[in-house]
Write a protein that holds these residues in place. Structure first.
Motif, PDB file in Angstrom:
ATOM      1  N   SER A   1      -2.185   4.788   2.583  1.00 34.10           N
ATOM      2  CA  SER A   1      -1.034   3.912   2.827  1.00 34.10           C
ATOM      3  C   SER A   1      -0.924   2.891   1.696  1.00 34.10           C
ATOM      4  N   GLY A   2      -2.059   2.330   1.283  1.00 33.41           N
ATOM      5  CA  GLY A   2      -2.058   1.406   0.154  1.00 33.41           C
ATOM      6  C   GLY A   2      -1.659   2.080  -1.139  1.00 33.41           C
ATOM      7  N   SER A   3      -2.153   3.293  -1.350  1.00 32.48           N
ATOM      8  CA  SER A   3      -1.817   4.036  -2.565  1.00 32.48           C
ATOM      9  C   SER A   3      -0.319   4.318  -2.646  1.00 32.48           C
ATOM     10  N   LEU A   4       0.264   4.642  -1.497  1.00 32.46           N
ATOM     11  CA  LEU A   4       1.699   4.933  -1.451  1.00 32.46           C
ATOM     12  C   LEU A   4       2.505   3.681  -1.797  1.00 32.46           C
ATOM     13  N   GLU A   5       2.075   2.536  -1.277  1.00 31.73           N
ATOM     14  CA  GLU A   5       2.771   1.287  -1.594  1.00 31.73           C
ATOM     15  C   GLU A   5       2.576   0.920  -3.071  1.00 31.73           C
ATOM     16  N   LEU A   6       1.394   1.146  -3.590  1.00 27.52           N
ATOM     17  CA  LEU A   6       1.131   0.841  -4.992  1.00 27.52           C
ATOM     18  C   LEU A   6       1.989   1.712  -5.901  1.00 27.52           C
ATOM     19  N   ALA A   7       2.153   2.978  -5.537  1.00 29.79           N
ATOM     20  CA  ALA A   7       2.985   3.887  -6.336  1.00 29.79           C
ATOM     21  C   ALA A   7       4.428   3.402  -6.412  1.00 29.79           C
ATOM     22  N   GLN A   8       4.857   2.635  -5.404  1.00 30.52           N
ATOM     23  CA  GLN A   8       6.224   2.095  -5.384  1.00 30.52           C
ATOM     24  C   GLN A   8       6.274   0.633  -5.815  1.00 30.52           C
ATOM     25  N   ASN A   9       5.125   0.143  -6.333  1.00 29.29           N
ATOM     26  CA  ASN A   9       5.005  -1.228  -6.838  1.00 29.29           C
ATOM     27  C   ASN A   9       5.201  -2.276  -5.748  1.00 29.29           C
ATOM     28  N   ASN A  10       4.906  -1.919  -4.506  1.00 33.75           N
ATOM     29  CA  ASN A  10       4.932  -2.880  -3.401  1.00 33.75           C
ATOM     30  C   ASN A  10       3.543  -3.506  -3.308  1.00 33.75           C
TER      31      ASN A  10
ATOM     32  N   PHE B   1     -15.712   1.418   0.149  1.00 31.22           N
ATOM     33  CA  PHE B   1     -14.845   2.545  -0.155  1.00 31.22           C
ATOM     34  C   PHE B   1     -14.358   2.393  -1.596  1.00 31.22           C
ATOM     35  N   PRO B   2     -14.926   3.152  -2.560  1.00 27.35           N
ATOM     36  CA  PRO B   2     -14.662   2.882  -3.980  1.00 27.35           C
ATOM     37  C   PRO B   2     -13.191   2.906  -4.384  1.00 27.35           C
ATOM     38  N   PRO B   3     -12.390   3.908  -3.972  1.00 23.43           N
ATOM     39  CA  PRO B   3     -10.991   3.893  -4.410  1.00 23.43           C
ATOM     40  C   PRO B   3     -10.205   2.678  -3.910  1.00 23.43           C
ATOM     41  N   ALA B   4     -10.559   2.160  -2.727  1.00 23.43           N
ATOM     42  CA  ALA B   4      -9.864   0.975  -2.218  1.00 23.43           C
ATOM     43  C   ALA B   4     -10.258  -0.260  -3.024  1.00 23.43           C
ATOM     44  N   LEU B   5     -11.524  -0.348  -3.406  1.00 26.47           N
ATOM     45  CA  LEU B   5     -11.969  -1.458  -4.257  1.00 26.47           C
ATOM     46  C   LEU B   5     -11.225  -1.433  -5.592  1.00 26.47           C
ATOM     47  N   ALA B   6     -11.129  -0.239  -6.182  1.00 22.36           N
ATOM     48  CA  ALA B   6     -10.409  -0.110  -7.446  1.00 22.36           C
ATOM     49  C   ALA B   6      -8.920  -0.359  -7.257  1.00 22.36           C
ATOM     50  N   GLY B   7      -8.392   0.049  -6.100  1.00 22.19           N
ATOM     51  CA  GLY B   7      -6.988  -0.206  -5.811  1.00 22.19           C
ATOM     52  C   GLY B   7      -6.680  -1.693  -5.800  1.00 22.19           C
ATOM     53  N   LEU B   8      -7.586  -2.473  -5.201  1.00 21.90           N
ATOM     54  CA  LEU B   8      -7.404  -3.925  -5.211  1.00 21.90           C
ATOM     55  C   LEU B   8      -7.506  -4.472  -6.631  1.00 21.90           C
ATOM     56  N   GLY B   9      -8.417  -3.906  -7.420  1.00 20.44           N
ATOM     57  CA  GLY B   9      -8.502  -4.316  -8.818  1.00 20.44           C
ATOM     58  C   GLY B   9      -7.181  -4.103  -9.532  1.00 20.44           C
ATOM     59  N   ARG B  10      -6.555  -2.956  -9.290  1.00 24.00           N
ATOM     60  CA  ARG B  10      -5.264  -2.637  -9.897  1.00 24.00           C
ATOM     61  C   ARG B  10      -4.174  -3.589  -9.403  1.00 24.00           C
ATOM     62  N   VAL B  11      -4.160  -3.852  -8.095  1.00 18.15           N
ATOM     63  CA  VAL B  11      -3.163  -4.765  -7.526  1.00 18.15           C
ATOM     64  C   VAL B  11      -3.272  -6.142  -8.164  1.00 18.15           C
ATOM     65  N   TYR B  12      -4.503  -6.675  -8.241  1.00 18.34           N
ATOM     66  CA  TYR B  12      -4.677  -8.023  -8.773  1.00 18.34           C
ATOM     67  C   TYR B  12      -4.411  -8.075 -10.274  1.00 18.34           C
ATOM     68  N   ARG B  13      -4.654  -6.985 -10.955  1.00 16.54           N
ATOM     69  CA  ARG B  13      -4.297  -6.938 -12.379  1.00 16.54           C
ATOM     70  C   ARG B  13      -2.785  -7.051 -12.536  1.00 16.54           C
ATOM     71  N   LEU B  14      -2.050  -6.313 -11.722  1.00 14.55           N
ATOM     72  CA  LEU B  14      -0.588  -6.352 -11.793  1.00 14.55           C
ATOM     73  C   LEU B  14      -0.035  -7.704 -11.345  1.00 14.55           C
ATOM     74  N   LYS B  15      -0.798  -8.402 -10.501  1.00 16.47           N
ATOM     75  CA  LYS B  15      -0.401  -9.743 -10.062  1.00 16.47           C
ATOM     76  C   LYS B  15      -0.876 -10.830 -11.020  1.00 16.47           C
ATOM     77  N   ASN B  16      -1.531 -10.416 -12.112  1.00 15.64           N
ATOM     78  CA  ASN B  16      -2.071 -11.356 -13.104  1.00 15.64           C
ATOM     79  C   ASN B  16      -3.138 -12.281 -12.509  1.00 15.64           C
ATOM     80  N   GLN B  17      -3.856 -11.777 -11.521  1.00 17.46           N
ATOM     81  CA  GLN B  17      -4.989 -12.517 -10.953  1.00 17.46           C
ATOM     82  C   GLN B  17      -6.272 -11.903 -11.521  1.00 17.46           C
ATOM     83  N   THR B  18      -6.539 -12.280 -12.772  1.00 19.26           N
ATOM     84  CA  THR B  18      -7.578 -11.604 -13.549  1.00 19.26           C
ATOM     85  C   THR B  18      -8.952 -11.693 -12.908  1.00 19.26           C
TER      86      THR B  18
END
Length: 257
Positions: free
Chosen positions: A173-182, A200-217
């Motif tokens: 569900s998170g991956s689907l939202e990320l693919a649509q930039n939500n 859960f490694p992919p979810a941890l990395a998913g959050l890393g990607r989200v925060y990168r896109l949010k400029n929360q380095t």
């Protein structure tokens, strides 16, 4: 004791390991970068015994033993260890070639790796309410990979109705939202994934990607490091973290090896 030391077994586990890397790579970076990461992974030394695999003193002779192995396959799925889940499910099929639940687990792992082994019109995806969560997840993932987001969301809702807290339901569900930039919705689902499966490694990395896109380095660095610690062999996490550190002018020693 059953170990995956034979060349055939090693190739099978290597294949699913590469599929896992490719799925994550396609989710978080461009096609060319994804292909480069897979090639790099294939060129590096890989050992099958880095993954937990089923062990038995002898071949189980009772149905209960296979039930236990299936339970291990499902447990492995829920912590993001798809290589182990693949190994357990294949073991079950070696003993019971018609075991539908094991077949669906393998199909789910293949879908996560971007493969479509069996047509959705086949009997495998019909009936049997007890394991239909896998059918709905497979349909959601396949539709999502084809950018059929509304159809994918419908199947995710069906899967959630069966088991709301299943980590793969939440993660995809998170991956689907990320693919649509939500990003806010993606963050919400990835965090919910971690409440049910904290490493859960992919979810941890998913959050890393989200925060990168949010400029929360700082948050991005924290979660990519957690993903690396949970799954040290995934090169994508390291590459993404290195890029973040370079962009922000930070020391590469912040990568936790």
């Amino acid at each position: 004791m059953l170990r995956t030391t034979g060349s055939t077994d090693c190739r099978k586990l290597l294949r699913i390991h590469v599929l896992t890397v490719l799925f994550i790579a396609l989710l978080f970076c461009s096609h060319d970068d994804a292909l480069g990461l897979v090639i790099e992974g294939l060129d590096s030394q890989w050992q099958a015994d880095r993954f937990e695999t089923p062990t038995f003193q002898s071949t189980p002779k009772v149905a209960g033993s296979l039930t236990q192995v299936l339970s291990r396959a499902e447990s492995s799925l829920k912590v993001g260890n798809w290589a182990a889940a693949f190994s357990y499910a294949e073991y079950v099929l070696a003993q019971d070639k018609d075991n539908r639940q094991a077949q669906l687990i393998l199909e789910l792992i293949a879908a996560l790796g971007g493969q479509q082994n069996t047509s959705l019109d086949s009997d495998l995806f019909q009936g049997d309410e007890a394991v239909s969560i896998y059918v709905e997840l497979i349909k959601a993932i396949r539709n999502g990979q084809q950018a059929n987001y509304e159809e994918a969301r419908t199947h995710l809702q069906n899967a959630s109705a069966i088991e709301p807290d299943h980590p793969i339901v939440l993660f995809y569900s998170g991956s689907l939202e990320l693919a649509q930039n939500n990003l806010d919705q993606a963050e919400k689902f990835f965090l919910e994934t971690l409440t049910t499966s904290p490493e859960f490694p992919p979810a941890l990395a998913g959050l890393g990607r989200v925060y990168r896109l949010k400029n929360q380095t700082d948050k991005a660095v924290t979660y990519y490091n957690k993903a690396i610690q949970a799954e040290p062999d995934t090169l994508l996490y390291r590459q993404q973290l290195i890029e973040i550190l370079k962009e922000s002018g930070q020391d590469l020693s912040l990568i936790h090896i």
